[in-house]
Design a protein around this motif. Structure first.
Motif, mmCIF file in Angstrom:
data_model
loop_
_atom_site.group_PDB
_atom_site.id
_atom_site.type_symbol
_atom_site.label_atom_id
_atom_site.label_comp_id
_atom_site.label_asym_id
_atom_site.label_seq_id
_atom_site.Cartn_x
_atom_site.Cartn_y
_atom_site.Cartn_z
ATOM 1 N N THR A 140 0.852 -1.180 0.000
ATOM 2 C CA THR A 140 0.000 0.000 0.000
ATOM 3 C C THR A 140 0.887 1.229 0.000
ATOM 4 O OG1 THR A 140 -1.915 1.056 1.042
ATOM 5 C CG2 THR A 140 -0.175 0.257 2.522
ATOM 6 N N THR A 141 0.279 2.405 -0.136
ATOM 7 C CA THR A 141 1.020 3.662 -0.153
ATOM 8 C C THR A 141 0.449 4.599 0.898
ATOM 9 O OG1 THR A 141 -0.450 4.713 -1.772
ATOM 10 C CG2 THR A 141 1.403 3.398 -2.632
ATOM 11 N N TRP A 142 1.206 5.641 1.219
ATOM 12 C CA TRP A 142 0.754 6.606 2.211
ATOM 13 C C TRP A 142 -0.492 7.350 1.731
ATOM 14 C CZ3 TRP A 142 0.769 7.266 7.077
ATOM 15 C CH2 TRP A 142 0.527 8.500 7.672
ATOM 16 N N ASP A 143 -0.578 7.629 0.440
ATOM 17 C CA ASP A 143 -1.782 8.276 -0.089
ATOM 18 C C ASP A 143 -3.017 7.404 0.137
ATOM 19 O OD1 ASP A 143 -0.440 10.525 -0.899
ATOM 20 O OD2 ASP A 143 -0.130 9.823 -2.953
ATOM 21 N N ASN A 144 -2.858 6.097 -0.055
ATOM 22 C CA ASN A 144 -3.980 5.190 0.197
ATOM 23 C C ASN A 144 -4.385 5.204 1.667
ATOM 24 O OD1 ASN A 144 -4.144 4.399 -2.462
ATOM 25 N ND2 ASN A 144 -2.832 2.605 -2.193
ATOM 26 N N VAL A 145 -3.382 5.258 2.531
ATOM 27 C CA VAL A 145 -3.658 5.293 3.965
ATOM 28 C C VAL A 145 -4.435 6.561 4.316
ATOM 29 C CG1 VAL A 145 -2.611 5.479 6.262
ATOM 30 C CG2 VAL A 145 -1.688 3.860 4.585
ATOM 31 N N LEU A 146 -4.003 7.711 3.779
ATOM 32 C CA LEU A 146 -4.675 8.978 4.087
ATOM 33 C C LEU A 146 -6.100 9.013 3.554
ATOM 34 C CD1 LEU A 146 -1.875 11.655 3.506
ATOM 35 C CD2 LEU A 146 -2.642 10.641 5.650
ATOM 36 N N SER A 147 -6.362 8.279 2.474
ATOM 37 C CA SER A 147 -7.717 8.267 1.925
ATOM 38 C C SER A 147 -8.697 7.514 2.816
ATOM 39 C CB SER A 147 -7.701 7.641 0.526
ATOM 40 O OG SER A 147 -7.408 6.248 0.592
ATOM 41 N N LYS A 148 -8.188 6.712 3.744
ATOM 42 C CA LYS A 148 -9.051 5.894 4.596
ATOM 43 C C LYS A 148 -9.012 6.294 6.070
ATOM 44 C CE LYS A 148 -8.320 1.931 1.526
ATOM 45 N NZ LYS A 148 -7.733 0.572 1.393
ATOM 46 N N HIS A 149 -8.066 7.145 6.432
ATOM 47 C CA HIS A 149 -7.931 7.530 7.839
ATOM 48 C C HIS A 149 -7.849 9.044 7.952
ATOM 49 C CE1 HIS A 149 -6.505 3.362 7.780
ATOM 50 N NE2 HIS A 149 -6.861 3.296 9.050
ATOM 51 N N PRO A 150 -8.598 9.649 8.861
ATOM 52 C CA PRO A 150 -8.539 11.107 9.045
ATOM 53 C C PRO A 150 -7.221 11.522 9.698
ATOM 54 C CG PRO A 150 -9.933 10.104 10.714
ATOM 55 C CD PRO A 150 -9.577 9.006 9.755
ATOM 56 N N LEU A 151 -6.788 12.733 9.370
ATOM 57 C CA LEU A 151 -5.584 13.271 9.986
ATOM 58 C C LEU A 151 -5.878 13.681 11.425
ATOM 59 C CD1 LEU A 151 -4.231 15.568 7.116
ATOM 60 C CD2 LEU A 151 -3.365 13.327 7.799
ATOM 61 N N VAL A 152 -4.861 13.612 12.255
ATOM 62 C CA VAL A 152 -4.993 14.117 13.624
ATOM 63 C C VAL A 152 -4.242 15.435 13.709
ATOM 64 C CG1 VAL A 152 -5.263 11.831 14.628
ATOM 65 C CG2 VAL A 152 -2.969 12.803 14.388
#
Length: 713
Positions: A692-704
């Motif tokens: 997976t990639t960091w962009d994919n992670v950000l698309s599924k998890h909100p930033l803190v």
């Protein structure tokens, strides 16, 4: 997941992206190589820029030493030029480059990996030609005796003069004569040349002189000793550090000489390359491969070259790690079965003909077209050029800072029929990091001739091959007594002659009653007279059931240290708005440490979850580094691990004890997300393994909200 599987996964995403017909592989503007290219009127050259190499090399060198990527060996004893020790960070980075190399070549190509001796008997390197020809041209300062490599001296001085011309032309309203003497170097406008070409004087050159310098620099590697001597004399090239004249270039053999055993009678050398150990084991490798051709052997190991003037850190050293492939191929069929997979890939090629014309602008060309047009000699050579490109992209080299330069005729190694260098642009200019040569059958033939061992392939014909040949047979009763000790070498010479030469000898014997044979390169060199009673030369019908041939060798040879240094420069970044915060943007596959694990503070409740997270990451094949120094702020701890190039960071805080969640920070963006410990650990594994990639992670998890977490106060 095993380490090899980890690298395979991370590599596969990059490989698939690069080999696809996508905008990733397009005609991109390439940066200028050096001053020699700043005068080009070519449209592509006009768009070139060094902006993406505007790094502070002093800051980079300081960081490399501070974080112990590498340091000069024996530094507490004032050090030894050209020798370096790798620290924990550099050693891990180097090992990751090697691991990815093994995945990309040894595993993907099903190669036979070996590990051969470093100490090499002199006879082996005499046979291969290294004792005679493995040398550079050296010249000395006539007064202080300092030593310089001749081609580098000429190159540096001429480039410094061209830079002086550029400086002069930029000084609006200032007229500077091209006849300016040495005093020009002392002017306030003069600046120090980083390439050791001496102080740069703002001195305007005539256009004809500029063209001469451009032409020389474009083919500097094509000059032999006399050619370099002529340039030094014609352009009054001196030692830039002292201004003293230099001696005419002389050959200097680059191998470290030693002896084997207590008597000292067996002379040896530290190997200058890993290739010869593979060649002398060819028969064993062929047998291991069940006599099947083609196949490849591979090796990673240390090599040694007694460089004349080591410089530029890891770029020119006396001990270094090489990774070499020897791909054995039928000389009558150099096609590669997987060539179609890479034929569409575009490479920036700089053919020898372009260089000989005084130009240095690469041509973007599909490797399939390059082979079809004869620019690259054959499919197997072209296949490996493409594979080299894909490897360098996978480890993080910037594709706009890479080119493939063909060797010039005088530069070509004594064994090569065609050779290309993968050169990477650094702040030091274009640096050769990988060589890819067609070594023909030179090495195997030489070793077989010297040892009388057959290093060849025997293949059965599907049907017997019937040919009519002109053959020469000797009359042993007359041949031996007349030629005595020269009989055997002369007989071998006659048997290997092509039919045209045998026909000429047959004609001479018939017409004159004698013929002369001249031997060279043997123990019985000289002229020998042959008479009709000594030999029989006639046409015969020969039926062959087995074909016997010596394979040709395609050799990609990687300088791991040079790739490592180039990667450091290409990955070096500074935080926007804070020049004091620098970091390395390594890809996860090559980063020395994959994940930082740290507590928000030194509170005792953080100890257990901290160690639990680190243990789980390491068990999953993710090298994790714990930074629990409570004396430093969390922002400072982030920053010093960014300097190591660590791509991810997991932070344990007070909320972890309440709900079992932790934060995950990404190095380049400094953005963070929060999730359960189980989920974050799995995410890091997927990120590191390339699934997976960091962009994919950000698309599924909100930033803190982490506005203060990167504050170093």
């Amino acid at each position: 997941m095993p380490v090899t599987a980890q690298f395979a996964r991370a590599y596969r995403i990059t490989f698939n992206a690069l080999t696809a017909r996508s905008p990733l592989i397009t005609r991109v503007p390439l940066p200028a190589t050096s001053v020699r290219r700043l005068y080009s009127t070519d449209r592509l050259a006009e768009n070139m820029t060094d902006s993406n190499l505007s790094i502070d090399r002093a800051a980079l060198d300081s960081l490399v030493l501070k974080r112990f990527f590498y340091a000069q060996s024996f530094s507490i004893y004032n050090g030894v030029a050209g020798l370096y020790d790798f620290g924990p960070t550099g050693a891990a980075l180097q090992q990751n480059l090697i691991s990815l190399w093994r995945q990309h070549f040894v595993i993907e190509e099903d190669m036979l990996e070996v590990d051969c001796s470093i100490m090499t008997p002199a006879e082996v390197l005499k046979t291969s030609g290294h004792v005679e020809k493995f040398a550079d041209w050296m010249c000395k300062d006539t007064k202080d005796g300092s030593v310089m490599r001749a081609d580098h001296l000429v190159e540096a001085v001429l480039e410094a003069r061209l830079e002086g011309d550029i400086l002069a032309r930029k000084m609006a309203g200032v007229s500077i004569s091209s006849e300016a003497g040495p005093s020009a170097a002392a002017k306030p406008d003069a600046k120090k040349n980083k390439k050791k070409g001496g102080p740069i004087a703002a001195t305007k050159l005539e256009n004809s002189v500029i063209e001469e310098f451009k032409f020389i620099l474009a083919q500097i590697d094509n000059y032999d000793g006399q050619g370099l001597a002529d340039l030094i004399t014609k352009y009054d090239i001196r030692n830039p550090d002292t201004g003293n004249p230099v001696t005419a270039p002389a050959m200097f053999n680059l191998m470290f000489e030693s002896s084997i055993g207590p008597s000292g009678n067996l002379k040896g050398y530290l190997r200058p390359e890993t290739a010869q150990g593979q060649f002398v084991n060819f028969s064993r490798l062929l047998e291991f491969n069940n006599q099947k051709m083609p196949f490849a052997s591979a090796m990673v190991g240390r090599s040694f070259r007694n460089e004349i003037a080591p410089r530029q850190g890891l770029l020119r050293v006396r001990e270094f790690t090489m990774a070499e492939v020897e791909h054995y191929v039928d000389p009558e069929n150099k096609d590669h079965p997987r060539f179609s997979e890479v034929a569409h890939i575009e490479l920036p090629l700089l053919p020898s003909q372009v260089q000989l014309e005084g130009k240095s602008t690469p041509i973007m060309m599909r490797i399939g077209d390059a082979v079809a047009s004869g620019t690259v000699d054959n499919q197997t050579l072209g296949y490996f050029l493409a594979r080299i490109y894909l490897y360098l992209m996978a480890v993080g080299i910037k594709h706009e800072l890479l080119r493939f330069r063909q060797h010039l005729p005088n530069e070509m190694a004594h064994y090569a029929t065609d050779c290309w260098d993968a050169e990477i642009k650094t702040s030091h200019g274009w640096i050769e990091c990988v060589g890819c040569a067609d070594r023909s059958a030179y090495d195997l033939t030489k070793h077989a001739t010297y040892t009388k061992e057959k290093l060849c392939v025997r293949e059965s014909y599907p049907e017997p091959l019937v040919t009519v040949k002109l053959v020469c047979e000797t009359n042993s009763k007359v041949f031996g007594p007349k030629l005595k000790r020269a009989a055997k070498p002369v007989e071998e010479y006659l048997k290997l002659l092509p039919e045209t030469d045998l026909t000429a000898i047959q004609s001479k014997l018939s017409k004159d009653g004698k013929a002369t044979v001249v031997l060279s390169g043997t123990a019985a060199d000289g002229e020998y007279e042959i008479t009709p009673d000594m030999v029989t030369i006639e046409t015969r019908t020969i039926t062959e059931h087995v074909r016997e041939y010596t394979p040709n060798v395609i050799e990609p040879s990687f300088g791991i240290g040079r790739i490592l240094y180039s990667l450091l420069e290409h990955s070096f970044n500074v935080r926007a708005g804070d020049e004091q915060r620098s970091f390395f943007s390594f890809k996860p596959a090559v980063a020395p440490f994959k994940c930082l694990v740290l507590p928000l503070s030194g509170h005792a409740s953080f100890a257990k979850p901290l160690q639990d997270v680190a243990r789980r990451l390491r068990a999953g094949g993710v090298p994790a580094r714990v930074d629990d120094a409570a004396s430093a702020s969390i922002g400072r701890r982030y920053a010093r691990n960014d300097e190591l190039g660590t791509p991810f960071a997991i932070t344990v805080d007070f909320q972890t004890a309440d709900d079992g969640t932790v934060t995950l920070r990404e190095r380049d963006t400094t953005k963070q997300i929060r999730a359960s410990t189980d989920e974050i650990v799995e995410l890091v594994k997927c990120l590191v393994h390339g699934s997976t990639t960091w962009d994919n992670v950000l698309s599924k998890h909100p930033l803190v909200n982490t506005s203060s977490s990167d504050n170093m106060d």
